[in-house]
Design a protein around this motif. Sequence first.
Motif, PDB file in Angstrom:
ATOM      1  N   CYS A 191       0.713  -1.083   0.088  1.00 28.85           N
ATOM      2  CA  CYS A 191      -0.264  -0.056   0.112  1.00 28.85           C
ATOM      3  C   CYS A 191       0.840   1.284   0.018  1.00 28.85           C
ATOM      4  O   CYS A 191       0.586   2.366  -0.707  1.00 28.85           O
ATOM      5  CB  CYS A 191      -0.914   0.122   1.216  1.00 28.85           C
ATOM      6  SG  CYS A 191      -2.320  -0.996   1.178  1.00 28.85           S
ATOM      7  N   SER A 192       2.111   1.407   0.656  1.00 36.34           N
ATOM      8  CA  SER A 192       2.958   2.235   0.644  1.00 36.34           C
ATOM      9  C   SER A 192       3.426   2.435  -0.600  1.00 36.34           C
ATOM     10  O   SER A 192       3.571   3.859  -1.174  1.00 36.34           O
ATOM     11  CB  SER A 192       4.182   2.143   1.675  1.00 36.34           C
ATOM     12  OG  SER A 192       3.661   1.948   2.884  1.00 36.34           O
ATOM     13  N   ALA A 193       3.733   1.758  -1.482  1.00 41.73           N
ATOM     14  CA  ALA A 193       4.439   1.778  -2.671  1.00 41.73           C
ATOM     15  C   ALA A 193       3.321   2.408  -3.618  1.00 41.73           C
ATOM     16  O   ALA A 193       3.681   3.243  -4.315  1.00 41.73           O
ATOM     17  CB  ALA A 193       5.035   0.280  -3.160  1.00 41.73           C
ATOM     18  N   TYR A 194       2.188   1.613  -3.541  1.00 39.20           N
ATOM     19  CA  TYR A 194       1.323   2.094  -4.786  1.00 39.20           C
ATOM     20  C   TYR A 194       0.587   3.207  -4.325  1.00 39.20           C
ATOM     21  O   TYR A 194      -0.117   3.932  -5.204  1.00 39.20           O
ATOM     22  CB  TYR A 194       0.075   1.009  -4.891  1.00 39.20           C
ATOM     23  CG  TYR A 194       0.732  -0.156  -5.609  1.00 39.20           C
ATOM     24  CD1 TYR A 194       0.599  -0.010  -7.044  1.00 39.20           C
ATOM     25  CD2 TYR A 194       1.232  -1.448  -5.262  1.00 39.20           C
ATOM     26  CE1 TYR A 194       1.049  -1.014  -7.851  1.00 39.20           C
ATOM     27  CE2 TYR A 194       1.693  -2.373  -6.248  1.00 39.20           C
ATOM     28  CZ  TYR A 194       1.519  -2.090  -7.309  1.00 39.20           C
ATOM     29  OH  TYR A 194       2.132  -3.332  -8.337  1.00 39.20           O
ATOM     30  N   ASN A 249      -6.976   5.633  -8.620  1.00 40.07           N
ATOM     31  CA  ASN A 249      -7.996   6.966  -8.626  1.00 40.07           C
ATOM     32  C   ASN A 249      -9.189   7.176  -9.025  1.00 40.07           C
ATOM     33  O   ASN A 249      -9.961   7.888  -8.261  1.00 40.07           O
ATOM     34  CB  ASN A 249      -7.063   8.146  -9.326  1.00 40.07           C
ATOM     35  CG  ASN A 249      -5.906   8.416  -8.819  1.00 40.07           C
ATOM     36  OD1 ASN A 249      -5.714   9.329  -8.091  1.00 40.07           O
ATOM     37  ND2 ASN A 249      -4.646   7.830  -9.308  1.00 40.07           N
ATOM     38  N   MET A 250      -9.745   6.101  -9.687  1.00 42.99           N
ATOM     39  CA  MET A 250     -11.086   6.250  -9.871  1.00 42.99           C
ATOM     40  C   MET A 250     -12.083   5.589  -8.842  1.00 42.99           C
ATOM     41  O   MET A 250     -12.914   5.972  -8.644  1.00 42.99           O
ATOM     42  CB  MET A 250     -11.424   5.335 -11.413  1.00 42.99           C
ATOM     43  CG  MET A 250     -10.924   6.185 -12.504  1.00 42.99           C
ATOM     44  SD  MET A 250     -11.225   5.080 -14.123  1.00 42.99           S
ATOM     45  CE  MET A 250     -12.904   4.710 -14.058  1.00 42.99           C
ATOM     46  N   LEU A 251     -11.181   4.579  -8.417  1.00 41.23           N
ATOM     47  CA  LEU A 251     -11.853   4.153  -6.983  1.00 41.23           C
ATOM     48  C   LEU A 251     -11.886   5.037  -5.963  1.00 41.23           C
ATOM     49  O   LEU A 251     -13.275   4.878  -5.202  1.00 41.23           O
ATOM     50  CB  LEU A 251     -11.133   2.647  -6.738  1.00 41.23           C
ATOM     51  CG  LEU A 251     -11.234   1.596  -7.685  1.00 41.23           C
ATOM     52  CD1 LEU A 251     -10.154   0.549  -7.167  1.00 41.23           C
ATOM     53  CD2 LEU A 251     -12.635   0.969  -7.696  1.00 41.23           C
ATOM     54  N   GLY A 252     -10.813   5.574  -5.537  1.00 50.14           N
ATOM     55  CA  GLY A 252     -10.725   6.573  -4.367  1.00 50.14           C
ATOM     56  C   GLY A 252     -11.466   7.583  -4.681  1.00 50.14           C
ATOM     57  O   GLY A 252     -11.969   8.444  -3.688  1.00 50.14           O
ATOM     58  N   GLY A 253     -11.010   8.376  -5.870  1.00 52.65           N
ATOM     59  CA  GLY A 253     -11.565   9.796  -6.017  1.00 52.65           C
ATOM     60  C   GLY A 253     -10.256  10.745  -6.284  1.00 52.65           C
ATOM     61  O   GLY A 253      -9.470  10.427  -5.622  1.00 52.65           O
ATOM     62  N   GLY A 310      -8.394   4.295  -2.469  1.00 54.21           N
ATOM     63  CA  GLY A 310      -8.373   3.626  -3.955  1.00 54.21           C
ATOM     64  C   GLY A 310      -7.232   2.309  -3.919  1.00 54.21           C
ATOM     65  O   GLY A 310      -7.611   1.238  -4.173  1.00 54.21           O
ATOM     66  N   THR A 311      -6.102   2.590  -3.344  1.00 52.33           N
ATOM     67  CA  THR A 311      -4.951   1.618  -3.382  1.00 52.33           C
ATOM     68  C   THR A 311      -5.583   0.606  -2.420  1.00 52.33           C
ATOM     69  O   THR A 311      -5.276  -0.574  -2.767  1.00 52.33           O
ATOM     70  CB  THR A 311      -3.721   2.447  -2.664  1.00 52.33           C
ATOM     71  OG1 THR A 311      -3.339   3.657  -3.513  1.00 52.33           O
ATOM     72  CG2 THR A 311      -2.724   1.346  -2.553  1.00 52.33           C
ATOM     73  N   ASN A 365      -7.880  -7.335  -5.294  1.00 52.05           N
ATOM     74  CA  ASN A 365      -6.996  -8.233  -6.026  1.00 52.05           C
ATOM     75  C   ASN A 365      -6.604  -9.350  -5.175  1.00 52.05           C
ATOM     76  O   ASN A 365      -6.792 -10.589  -5.656  1.00 52.05           O
ATOM     77  CB  ASN A 365      -5.563  -7.567  -6.342  1.00 52.05           C
ATOM     78  CG  ASN A 365      -5.541  -6.799  -7.645  1.00 52.05           C
ATOM     79  OD1 ASN A 365      -6.446  -7.432  -8.787  1.00 52.05           O
ATOM     80  ND2 ASN A 365      -4.803  -5.701  -8.062  1.00 52.05           N
ATOM     81  N   ASP A 366      -6.236  -9.191  -3.912  1.00 48.41           N
ATOM     82  CA  ASP A 366      -6.056 -10.363  -2.889  1.00 48.41           C
ATOM     83  C   ASP A 366      -7.226 -11.226  -2.787  1.00 48.41           C
ATOM     84  O   ASP A 366      -6.763 -12.385  -2.799  1.00 48.41           O
ATOM     85  CB  ASP A 366      -5.335  -9.725  -1.630  1.00 48.41           C
ATOM     86  CG  ASP A 366      -4.017  -9.058  -1.913  1.00 48.41           C
ATOM     87  OD1 ASP A 366      -3.482  -9.209  -3.037  1.00 48.41           O
ATOM     88  OD2 ASP A 366      -3.572  -8.473  -0.969  1.00 48.41           O
TER      89      ASP A 366
END
Length: 339
Positions: free
Chosen positions: A56-59, A270-274, A284-285, A292-293
């Motif tokens: 999550c930090s990377a993405y 960005n579409m998922l989170g806004g 979104g991340t 995915n998981d």
Amino acid sequence: MTELEAGRAQALPSVRSGAALRRYRDLLIAVIAFAVLASLPLFTGSKALLDFIIRCSAYGLFATSLNLLVGYTGLTSFGHGMFFGLGAYSFGLIMQKLGVPIPVAFVATLAITAVIAAIIGAICVRLKEIYFAFVTLAFQMLIHSTILSWASFTGGDQGLRGGIPRPVFLGIDLANHVHLYVTSCALLILGLLAMRQIAQSPFGYTLRMIRDNAARASFLGIDVWRAKLTVFVLAALFAAMGGMVMALFVSGAYPEFAYWTISGEAIFINMLGGVSTFLGPIVGTVLLLLLNDTVTRFTEYHGIVLGVVILFFALGLRKGLLDFVAEWFAHRRDAGEGR
């Protein structure tokens, strides 16, 4: 002094004090967030959870950096993933070939990314809308092809193998999983705090003006090309930070880090989170990685499921989740004030 000038003179200190309060508030939130994340290993022994937060930090850094372009400047980049891959490969190669301390490799990677981003950005930001998007994609495919073709240096389609050396620095041993986790969280918080300050600075509001009406901004004396180039380079630097975190996590770098699909994932995030709220890409991340998981455990057709989810947000909510929540709270507040 006229009455108008007097009013402006009185309002200026209050504006400055308000900005200072926001900076202190953001800093306090950042410190609390880091303290919570850093203390997590004390309460759980779940390596899977720590790995999830590192990813999550990377993405999160990568997606939020893209939002500096999309949400704040109105520049939709289809090739932003090239800087994610560039950060991972540059950092890994510097550590493998030169064996320098990790902070030196970190700074050198940012310097390399800044130079390449300035060259690419000088070309791309002169273009408008769809042309900008596709030229950035073309540059990403060029970098990806270079990685594949230069096998003697990059490892080609096998990726950068052999691991990344992790010499101890300042008492931090990134070969230790907990140290790596805390360092990743620190980079995430510092990156988010820096991007928040950029977004809330006068430069950030200049970017919003360019997004809303570039012609008017130019008439007001703003150098639109320079502002776009500056934010393009800044976004590239934060994307490279995300790439370095991912390179440390997987102890290598792979061509997929610079492929066009990685840019697509950032756009999906960005579409998922806004894009109208600063923390939208972080939300979104988390959503995308959880999907995915979770989905891959039950079906190999996870792409179809993700496509349905994206359609729900695009056609149903017509905005990201955090944008929807923020708008809902705003409506509730306005309704309460109207009573």
